[in-house]
Scaffold this motif. Structure first.
Motif, PDB file in Angstrom:
ATOM      1  N   ARG A  67       0.848  -1.193   0.000  1.00  0.00           N
ATOM      2  CA  ARG A  67       0.000   0.000   0.000  1.00  0.00           C
ATOM      3  C   ARG A  67       0.884   1.244   0.000  1.00  0.00           C
ATOM      4  O   ARG A  67       2.094   1.155   0.263  1.00  0.00           O
ATOM      5  CB  ARG A  67      -0.907   0.007   1.236  1.00  0.00           C
ATOM      6  N   ASP A  68       0.282   2.383  -0.295  1.00  0.00           N
ATOM      7  CA  ASP A  68       1.024   3.643  -0.186  1.00  0.00           C
ATOM      8  C   ASP A  68       1.554   3.755   1.235  1.00  0.00           C
ATOM      9  O   ASP A  68       0.805   3.555   2.210  1.00  0.00           O
ATOM     10  CB  ASP A  68       0.116   4.830  -0.476  1.00  0.00           C
ATOM     11  N   THR A  69       2.839   4.081   1.379  1.00  0.00           N
ATOM     12  CA  THR A  69       3.474   4.066   2.702  1.00  0.00           C
ATOM     13  C   THR A  69       4.201   5.371   2.961  1.00  0.00           C
ATOM     14  O   THR A  69       4.999   5.820   2.137  1.00  0.00           O
ATOM     15  CB  THR A  69       4.477   2.900   2.803  1.00  0.00           C
ATOM     16  N   THR A  70       3.916   5.971   4.106  1.00  0.00           N
ATOM     17  CA  THR A  70       4.579   7.211   4.502  1.00  0.00           C
ATOM     18  C   THR A  70       5.733   6.904   5.446  1.00  0.00           C
ATOM     19  O   THR A  70       5.570   6.163   6.416  1.00  0.00           O
ATOM     20  CB  THR A  70       3.589   8.169   5.191  1.00  0.00           C
ATOM     21  N   TYR A  71       6.877   7.462   5.152  1.00  0.00           N
ATOM     22  CA  TYR A  71       8.087   7.276   5.951  1.00  0.00           C
ATOM     23  C   TYR A  71       8.472   8.586   6.629  1.00  0.00           C
ATOM     24  O   TYR A  71       8.239   9.667   6.085  1.00  0.00           O
ATOM     25  CB  TYR A  71       9.252   6.814   5.072  1.00  0.00           C
ATOM     26  N   GLN A  72       9.071   8.469   7.798  1.00  0.00           N
ATOM     27  CA  GLN A  72       9.529   9.623   8.555  1.00  0.00           C
ATOM     28  C   GLN A  72      11.054   9.625   8.620  1.00  0.00           C
ATOM     29  O   GLN A  72      11.678   8.573   8.714  1.00  0.00           O
ATOM     30  CB  GLN A  72       8.979   9.579   9.996  1.00  0.00           C
ATOM     31  N   SER A 125       8.970  14.014   6.063  1.00  0.00           N
ATOM     32  CA  SER A 125       8.307  12.756   5.725  1.00  0.00           C
ATOM     33  C   SER A 125       8.062  12.722   4.227  1.00  0.00           C
ATOM     34  O   SER A 125       8.103  13.752   3.543  1.00  0.00           O
ATOM     35  CB  SER A 125       6.990  12.617   6.482  1.00  0.00           C
ATOM     36  N   THR A 170       5.913   9.988   1.035  1.00  0.00           N
ATOM     37  CA  THR A 170       5.062   8.823   0.791  1.00  0.00           C
ATOM     38  C   THR A 170       5.440   8.146  -0.521  1.00  0.00           C
ATOM     39  O   THR A 170       5.559   8.811  -1.558  1.00  0.00           O
ATOM     40  CB  THR A 170       3.583   9.234   0.748  1.00  0.00           C
ATOM     41  N   ILE A 190       5.137  11.582  -5.578  1.00  0.00           N
ATOM     42  CA  ILE A 190       6.128  11.359  -4.512  1.00  0.00           C
ATOM     43  C   ILE A 190       6.782  12.676  -4.122  1.00  0.00           C
ATOM     44  O   ILE A 190       6.902  12.998  -2.932  1.00  0.00           O
ATOM     45  CB  ILE A 190       7.195  10.348  -4.969  1.00  0.00           C
ATOM     46  N   SER A 226       4.703  14.840  -2.017  1.00  0.00           N
ATOM     47  CA  SER A 226       4.388  14.286  -0.697  1.00  0.00           C
ATOM     48  C   SER A 226       5.422  14.666   0.357  1.00  0.00           C
ATOM     49  O   SER A 226       5.179  14.499   1.559  1.00  0.00           O
ATOM     50  CB  SER A 226       4.284  12.759  -0.765  1.00  0.00           C
TER      51      SER A 226
END
Length: 209
Positions: free
Chosen positions: A59-64, A71, A73, A201, A204
């Motif tokens: 799935r679409d994933t958000t990273y920090q 952040s 995505t 991207i 995001s």
């Protein structure tokens, strides 16, 4: 006024070697990283779509990235190829394609004139648009650039390049003079098909939110 402008140019000239090394050196590293990742990719198994890959995001994933306060995505179907989203370098790719997203971070010296660098780089980028080497060039800041959290920078979209990669690149500096290079790219022939995903991207990326 003219003397002040000349002073800025002199200051930038003294800093250009380190700035250019950070910027263009990392751009080349980015192309090399994508090329290496593609060469090292295993062929798809019989009966499996070339776009399918073990380890691809479901799935679409958000990273920090807590160290530098931002952040981003990554879309479903993409895969982490190397690096760590919470570190200073990472590379994601869409399996079975030349599409990629990566960033690199490097700390500049405290005296580096980030504001002048951004202004001069954007001016040059806009000139590159006039000679058709770039398609777009714009100022891009995010967060509280005057406080402890935020960046000032510029973003360009390249025209097709001789090295066969076309890229969207956002370069920026935070208040502690860390240099950020965010890059979404594909081979020239794939860029129009990839553009919407690459732009998604890049848009995001958020600082301090």
């Amino acid at each position: 006024m003219r003397n002040g402008f000349v002073a800025v140019l002199v200051t930038l000239a003294l800093c250009v070697p380190s700035a250019a090394q950070a910027q263009w050196g990392l751009l080349q590293q980015g192309v090399d990283a994508v090329t290496g990742a593609r060469k090292g990719a295993a062929p798809a198994a019989p009966g499996v779509s070339p776009g399918a890959s073990a380890g691809a995001l479901a799935r679409d994933t958000t990273y920090q990235n807590p160290a530098r306060n931002f952040s981003f995505t990554v879309p479903a179907g993409w895969k982490l190829e190397n690096g760590d989203p919470a570190s200073e370098s990472v590379l994601f790719m869409k399996p079975g394609s030349s599409w990629s997203f990566q960033f690199h971070i490097e700390q500049m010296v405290p005296s580096f004139p980030r504001k002048s660098s951004v202004e001069a780089s954007l001016k040059q980028a806009k000139e590159m648009v006039t000679i058709k080497k770039y398609q777009e060039a714009r100022r891009r800041d995010d967060g509280d650039a005057k406080g402890k959290c935020g960046v000032i920078g510029w973003e360009i979209t390249e025209a097709p390049q001789k090295n066969d990669y076309q890229r969207i690149i956002w370069q920026a500096y935070d208040g502690q003079n860390f240099y950020f290079n965010f890059m979404a790219a594909s081979e020239n022939k794939d860029f129009e098909a990839a553009r919407a995903s690459l732009r998604q991207i890049m848009d995001s990326i958020r600082f301090c939110r």
